[in-house]
Design an enzyme around this catalytic site. Structure first.
Site, PDB file in Angstrom:
ATOM      1  N   GLY A 147      15.059  -0.942   8.178  1.00 54.52           N
ATOM      2  CA  GLY A 147      14.939   0.331   8.787  1.00 54.52           C
ATOM      3  C   GLY A 147      13.989   1.277   8.078  1.00 54.52           C
ATOM      4  N   ASP A 148      14.233   2.372   7.803  1.00 52.84           N
ATOM      5  CA  ASP A 148      13.609   3.291   7.024  1.00 52.84           C
ATOM      6  C   ASP A 148      14.079   3.316   5.380  1.00 52.84           C
ATOM      7  OD1 ASP A 148      16.133   4.395   7.275  1.00 52.84           O
ATOM      8  OD2 ASP A 148      15.327   6.390   7.457  1.00 52.84           O
ATOM      9  N   GLU A 149      14.529   2.211   4.898  1.00 53.37           N
ATOM     10  CA  GLU A 149      14.773   2.166   3.458  1.00 53.37           C
ATOM     11  C   GLU A 149      13.820   1.379   2.668  1.00 53.37           C
ATOM     12  OE1 GLU A 149      19.643   2.484   4.036  1.00 53.37           O
ATOM     13  OE2 GLU A 149      18.686   0.438   3.520  1.00 53.37           O
ATOM     14  N   LEU A 174      13.904   7.686   4.132  1.00 49.06           N
ATOM     15  CA  LEU A 174      13.436   8.807   4.740  1.00 49.06           C
ATOM     16  C   LEU A 174      14.292   9.498   5.442  1.00 49.06           C
ATOM     17  CD1 LEU A 174      10.276   6.633   6.432  1.00 49.06           C
ATOM     18  CD2 LEU A 174      10.454   7.970   4.385  1.00 49.06           C
TER      19      LEU A 174
END
Length: 207
Positions: A78-80, A37
């Site tokens: 996280g955002d992965e 993201l």
């Protein structure tokens, strides 16, 4: 993954290996997508982790809804996120799916009265053309995603050997620095800049 309900990294690796074995049996191709993201950290920093968590949950749902039932999507941390597209016809088909996912993630998300727009960058590696192990394909897709971010974000890029050297070196440095922070291996030093004529300290440099 406790937050999104998606498979975690370990489960993803297992599923990717299973998918690879199935592709070999049926002589079909697959694609691995690494999704990150864009500017998600700014959401956490400005609105707090609770809002950020709800954005992650919604992004995960949109990724899942944009895939076929037998495709695998996982949250790596996280955002992965990572996705395996089994039995994919060609690069154009993988790019079409990636564009669809980018569009879905980029639609506004309303959280506690805040209308947020979060975009995604996607890197794509191909099985068996780029590799046959989940770990290698994941690293290659990560490198391609890094290139997508460098080129302006909110887009997808395919892995190619040409991007390996520079991007992989940057990834290795970033990984090494993260480990150094976790292991408390960084030490701060101040190096003085001295006037050679009279020995006065003019300034210091933090190293």
């Amino acid at each position: 993954d406790e937050l999104t309900g998606l498979p975690n990294r370990r489960h993803f690796t297992t599923e990717a290996a299973r998918g690879g074995a199935q592709c070999r049996r049926h002589d079909t191709d697959a694609a691995l997508l690494f999704v990150d993201l864009d500017h998600f950290k700014s959401v956490n920093d400005s609105l707090g982790h609770q809002v950020g968590d709800r954005v992650l949950v919604e992004a995960a749902k949109r990724l899942r809804d944009g895939l076929r039932e037998f495709d695998v999507v996982a949250r790596l941390g996280g955002d992965e996120f990572a996705i395996v597209l089994d039995d994919i016809e060609d690069d154009a088909a993988a790019a079409t799916v990636a564009a669809k996912l980018i569009e879905a993630v980029g639609r506004p998300i309303v959280v506690d009265g805040h209308e947020l727009t979060v975009f995604a960058s996607i890197g794509i590696s191909r099985f068996p053309g780029d590799g046959v192990t989940a770990d290698l394909l994941l690293r290659q897709a990560d490198a391609a995603m890094y290139l997508a971010k460098q080129e302006g974000r909110n887009r997808c890029r395919f892995f190619s050997p040409e991007i390996t050297a520079g991007v992989m070196q940057r990834l290795d440095i970033a990984s090494g620095l993260r480990l150094a922070v976790e292991r408390d291996q960084l030490v701060l030093h101040y190096q003085p800049a001295v006037d050679a004529t009279d020995g006065r300290v003019l300034s210091v440099e933090a190293l």
